[in-house]
Design a protein around this motif. Sequence first.
Motif, PDB file in Angstrom:
ATOM      1  N   UNK A  49       0.827  -1.209   0.000  1.00 56.40           N
ATOM      2  CA  UNK A  49       0.000   0.000   0.000  1.00 56.40           C
ATOM      3  C   UNK A  49       0.862   1.261   0.000  1.00 56.40           C
ATOM      4  N   UNK A  50       1.978   1.211   0.703  1.00 55.29           N
ATOM      5  CA  UNK A  50       2.873   2.373   0.733  1.00 55.29           C
ATOM      6  C   UNK A  50       3.546   2.548  -0.626  1.00 55.29           C
ATOM      7  N   UNK A  51       3.906   1.449  -1.255  1.00 56.67           N
ATOM      8  CA  UNK A  51       4.497   1.538  -2.596  1.00 56.67           C
ATOM      9  C   UNK A  51       3.495   2.129  -3.586  1.00 56.67           C
ATOM     10  N   UNK A  52       2.238   1.709  -3.483  1.00 61.34           N
ATOM     11  CA  UNK A  52       1.191   2.273  -4.341  1.00 61.34           C
ATOM     12  C   UNK A  52       1.071   3.771  -4.097  1.00 61.34           C
ATOM     13  N   UNK A  53       1.163   4.176  -2.838  1.00 62.58           N
ATOM     14  CA  UNK A  53       1.076   5.599  -2.500  1.00 62.58           C
ATOM     15  C   UNK A  53       2.170   6.396  -3.227  1.00 62.58           C
ATOM     16  N   UNK A  54       3.404   5.905  -3.190  1.00 59.78           N
ATOM     17  CA  UNK A  54       4.489   6.642  -3.852  1.00 59.78           C
ATOM     18  C   UNK A  54       4.334   6.636  -5.371  1.00 59.78           C
ATOM     19  N   UNK A  55       3.758   5.581  -5.924  1.00 55.69           N
ATOM     20  CA  UNK A  55       3.443   5.604  -7.353  1.00 55.69           C
ATOM     21  C   UNK A  55       2.443   6.727  -7.657  1.00 55.69           C
ATOM     22  N   UNK A  56       1.479   6.894  -6.766  1.00 56.71           N
ATOM     23  CA  UNK A  56       0.490   7.958  -6.959  1.00 56.71           C
ATOM     24  C   UNK A  56       1.131   9.344  -6.829  1.00 56.71           C
ATOM     25  N   UNK A  57       2.067   9.486  -5.884  1.00 54.82           N
ATOM     26  CA  UNK A  57       2.789  10.756  -5.744  1.00 54.82           C
ATOM     27  C   UNK A  57       3.549  11.069  -7.028  1.00 54.82           C
ATOM     28  N   UNK A  58       4.258  10.091  -7.549  1.00 57.95           N
ATOM     29  CA  UNK A  58       5.032  10.291  -8.780  1.00 57.95           C
ATOM     30  C   UNK A  58       4.118  10.591  -9.965  1.00 57.95           C
ATOM     31  N   UNK A  59       2.985   9.931 -10.012  1.00 54.82           N
ATOM     32  CA  UNK A  59       2.021  10.194 -11.086  1.00 54.82           C
ATOM     33  C   UNK A  59       1.539  11.635 -11.042  1.00 54.82           C
TER      34      UNK A  59
END
Length: 489
Positions: free
Chosen positions: A139-149
């Motif tokens: 879930x934290x990795x998904x969060x950082x993907x969203x930040x980068x997006x």
Amino acid sequence: MLISTIFVLISVIIVIKYLCQWYLSRVHASLYWCWDNGNEEKRISINTDNISFPENFLWGTASASYQCEGPGDEAPIKSNWSEWEPEHIKHSQRCGMAVDHYHRYKEDIQLMSSLGCNAYRFSLAWDKIEPIEGHYNKDILVHYHEVLKELHRQSIIPMITFHHFVHPLWFEQRSAFLNTTNLSAFVRFSIDMFQEFQDECHLWCTINEPEVYVSGGFFTGIFPPGHKSQPNEASAVLQNLLQAHVDIYDGIKKIARQPNQHSIGIVKDIFQFDPYNPLNPLDIYISRLLDYAMNGCILDFFRTGCFKWTMPGSTPRTYTNSRAPHTNDFIGLNYYSHFLVRFNVFKPSSFEILHRQDDSGSALMTDMAYALYPEGLYRACVRLKNELPGIPIYITENGIADRLDDRRHLFLRRYLYALSRAINEAGCDIRGYFYWSLTDNFEWAEGYDMKFGLYDVNLQTQERTLRDGAKYFQQIIQKHREKYQKKTL
């Protein structure tokens, strides 16, 4: 005969006096520029409007996950810093929610965009990503993907830092970087994070300020683990951090799908240690000793591949790694100020840190215990250019703690002038500038007392308000952009 001898002695004394005055004036001129004592309407000789930067220059802000994110959607994760609070923090403060950047990242990225920023440096929260060794929180990795997006949606280039002072508690309980056998865990984490995000990021910082981590944790004791005055441990940790950087660099370049598209560097803080009295050999000695321990030995390692630690009271240490000179595609420079060092046998450390007092008045201080010293940013850039030739520089941190917001405008005006001068007069290859920081945040041992943010944050409501002193930064970015837009018309 007696009269002639006295005459000769007096003559010698006069000559020595004038030679000393001449020497001091030369030293003073090399260290301090002719500013206007803070009154921008009465400039003496420096026109701080006379600045320019390269066309593709990056303008950004910098942050660290622990200082701004808060716990996110999970229960608070234990780390070396969470366990350090609140006993070792000013006024027994806790980081807590920080400025809730974890949930408010879209709002904050919009604030970056409104400033005109085209880059953002941030760190991955190792403590959140790997709270249990070997198990990544998806879930934290998904969060950082969203930040980068979101950053890409706003045309903001990301720069990711793998370690910014904070790591999981399990790593700390195994003695962290004091234990060489632990390095593989950090190297593995960093390479895995690169694999996870390599399609979304191309600028990577391995370790933030290794000498600050070492100084705070093993000299002053204001950072975890709080091992005060332990120079042998300090040298071992510093060596291990430098080794980890080399291993991460080489590991990433081996597995990257397009290695030439990724730039990797270490982040080096430079505080100059200048002798309080340039004529006092003891002040000169102690300042050079401190400068070598905090700056010189690291720069030597990346220039020659040899790390040498020599400090009175500690065991000499030598470490050689022939790969080191080839493991920085850039150097991240964090710059704030300098220290004036005076030898004092009555102090436990045999020296004291002082601030400028001369005919031009007292040094203009920040809220932290150091002065505004823009000349030092120029000096630090030139030093990196000379000692690590051919390696580009990013200013990965530069900012001011200014609760009253009555010096921030002057700080930005002078430091950006010094940066422009380093580029245009000294020929330094500087690719970008990241102000610390976008918002107020948790400033480590100082807690929330130090207000670095371009945006003031009400910690009760989390409302962000642009400070008046920050508007100069916005104006400079806009002028820079307009200059090159006109050239393309």
